[in-house]
Design an enzyme around this catalytic site. Structure first.
Site, PDB file in Angstrom:
ATOM      1  N   ASP A 131       0.825  -1.208   0.000  1.00 44.35           N
ATOM      2  CA  ASP A 131       0.000   0.000   0.000  1.00 44.35           C
ATOM      3  C   ASP A 131       0.868   1.271   0.000  1.00 44.35           C
ATOM      4  OD1 ASP A 131      -2.181  -1.735   0.424  1.00 44.35           O
ATOM      5  OD2 ASP A 131      -1.920  -1.611   2.601  1.00 44.35           O
ATOM      6  N   ASP A 162      -1.210  -2.354  -4.980  1.00 46.54           N
ATOM      7  CA  ASP A 162      -2.051  -2.642  -3.816  1.00 46.54           C
ATOM      8  C   ASP A 162      -2.922  -1.411  -3.528  1.00 46.54           C
ATOM      9  OD1 ASP A 162      -3.046  -3.918  -1.550  1.00 46.54           O
ATOM     10  OD2 ASP A 162      -1.121  -4.787  -1.042  1.00 46.54           O
ATOM     11  N   ASP A 166      -4.887   1.983   3.100  1.00 49.55           N
ATOM     12  CA  ASP A 166      -5.614   0.851   3.671  1.00 49.55           C
ATOM     13  C   ASP A 166      -5.591   0.955   5.197  1.00 49.55           C
ATOM     14  OD1 ASP A 166      -6.119   0.040   1.122  1.00 49.55           O
ATOM     15  OD2 ASP A 166      -5.253  -1.964   1.330  1.00 49.55           O
ATOM     16  N   ARG A 219     -12.926   0.321  -4.555  1.00 53.79           N
ATOM     17  CA  ARG A 219     -12.601   0.662  -3.155  1.00 53.79           C
ATOM     18  C   ARG A 219     -12.491   2.161  -2.891  1.00 53.79           C
ATOM     19  NH1 ARG A 219      -8.061  -4.046  -1.767  1.00 53.79           N
ATOM     20  NH2 ARG A 219      -9.248  -5.761  -2.689  1.00 53.79           N
TER      21      ARG A 219
END
Ligand SMILES: *[C@@H]1O[C@H](CO)[C@@H](O)[C@H](O)[C@H]1NC(C)=O
Ligand SMILES: *[C@@H]1O[C@H](CO)[C@@H](O)[C@H](O)[C@H]1NC(C)=O
Ligand SMILES: *[C@@H]1O[C@H](CO)[C@@H](O)[C@H](O)[C@H]1NC(C)=O
Ligand SMILES: *[C@@H]1O[C@H](CO)[C@@H](O)[C@H](O)[C@H]1NC(C)=O
Ligand SMILES: *[C@@H]1O[C@H](CO)[C@@H](O)[C@H](O)[C@H]1NC(C)=O
Length: 341
Positions: A131, A162, A166, A219
């Site tokens: 991330d 990624d 997150d 997302r």
């Protein structure tokens, strides 16, 4: 009519770059707002306030300056390729880019087992192995006015990169505001495993406001087990699925604008879609549905909305400034990203 005139005036102001007048005009909050400000675990995130101030100019200086728990304001200048590993930002830190110069690439940042962290005005691009920012088992984090990008290409699929931000392992009371997320597949996952119900359930309170998402896959955000308040964000060409609430997660969604090629603005259907990153079947992973509530009107554009379960998250437990819907696109474009604070 009056709002249209205001849009014209604001667009004319755009070259002035500093969008702080938006706050002065009362059209949006420029200061910290949401869960990172009002929470039961220490209150307003202040980062390194009151601590020593240091300016860093190399990866080694950066990594050393952000370590440990003592309060520190770390000003970041220039380019950083953290070949020696991801820096771990400790508690009580403000990490703030200087001007438009601060650029992180190669490896991203970790906030693990920490509290009270501010990350502002950093450009973070082309992080391929992990991330851009991982927030794990941490509370009171404000991620504000950064820019995140890599590449979005249908031929390379969701797992070439990624996530961008997150938020995992019972992290809590986080605000993600005024960031420019673009040209990347998976943006922000909240709760990274449906088997972690016991760890995550009741945590993962995150506020997302005034972020600009452009040319993305999935997302924006996708949440499990927590609560996310998603307001006044602009989504342009968020190709597959923007907001996803699954595994009994709750979202409160209001005052957002969706434009361009955006197939689905909001879904609570538990299926992890094939265009995301399913683990067990190319047809997608089956999870429990989530919940969604709608507050102030959204402008869905041509995007779909699939609310299978209405939840109990009808009101945010804090004060916040809602931007009038017709001004959201202009104000977000004006205020989001680096070089604005
Ligand atoms: C850092 O923050 C934590 C939590 O707010 C606090 O307990 C700790 O004392 C702080 N450290 C210092 C050195 O101030
Ligand atoms: C970072 O440094 C590594 C090792 O020198 C290099 O392979 C990589 O291309 C660099 N990454 C970027 C994005 O510049
Ligand atoms: C976080 O805390 C856990 C439990 O104390 C520990 O095992 C882990 O190594 C810590 N992680 C980091 C990166 O400090
Ligand atoms: C979470 O972080 C705290 C420190 O803030 C630590 O005491 C605890 O062990 C960590 N838990 C895990 C599961 O890493
Ligand atoms: C919406 O959710 C239902 C499940 O309740 C599902 O059958 C349907 O395929 C979903 N629609 C889309 C477009 O994903």
């Amino acid at each position: 009519m009056r709002l249209n005139n205001l849009v014209t005036v604001l667009s004319a102001l755009a070259p002035l770059a500093s969008a702080s007048p938006l706050g002065a005009l009362g059209l949006a909050s420029w200061d910290i707002e949401g869960y990172a400000k009002e929470n039961p675990v220490g209150g307003t995130t202040t980062g390194g306030k009151g601590g020593t101030k240091v300016t860093v100019t190399s990866p080694a200086e950066f990594s050393a300056a952000v370590a440990g728990d003592e309060p520190k304001i770390v000003y970041v200048k220039g380019e950083y390729n953290f070949t020696a590993g991801r820096p771990k930002i400790g508690s009580n830190k403000s990490v703030i880019g200087v001007g438009k110069s601060a650029h992180i690439t190669g490896k991203g940042l970790d906030v693990i087992n920490a509290t009270n962290v501010i990350i502002q005005n950093l450009k973070i691009t082309n992080i391929l192995d992990n991330d851009c920012i991982t927030i794990r088992n941490s509370t009171r984090v404000w991620v504000d006015h950064n820019e995140f990008s890599s590449i979005f290409d249908v031929n390379i699929g969701p797992d070439y990169t990624d996530g961008q931000v997150d938020i995992i392992r019972a992290s809590d009371y986080i605000t993600v505001s005024w960031n420019y997320f673009h040209d990347h597949w998976k943006s922000s996952l909240v709760g990274n495993d449906d088997k972690l119900r016991d760890v995550d359930f009741g945590h993962l309170h995150v506020t997302y406001h005034h972020n600009y998402w452009r040319n993305m896959g999935t997302r924006g955000p996708a949440g499990r087990f927590g609560h996310q308040h998603v307001y006044n964000n602009l989504y342009v060409d968020f190709h597959y699925q923007a907001i996803h609430s699954r595994s009994d997660n709750q979202v409160l969604v209001e005052g957002n604008v969706f434009r361009g090629d955006t197939r689905e603005a909001l879904s609570t259907y538990g299926l992890v879609i094939p265009e995301d990153s399913p683990n067990t079947c190319v047809c997608g992973d089956e999870e429990l549905d989530g919940f969604a509530n709608l507050g102030a009107k959204n402008d869905w554009g041509n995007a779909g909305v699939n609310i299978t379960r209405v939840g109990t998250f009808t009101k945010a437990p804090y004060k916040y400034k809602l931007t009038p819907l017709p001004l959201v696109a202009t104000i977000v474009k004006l205020g989001a990203g680096v070089g604005k604070i």
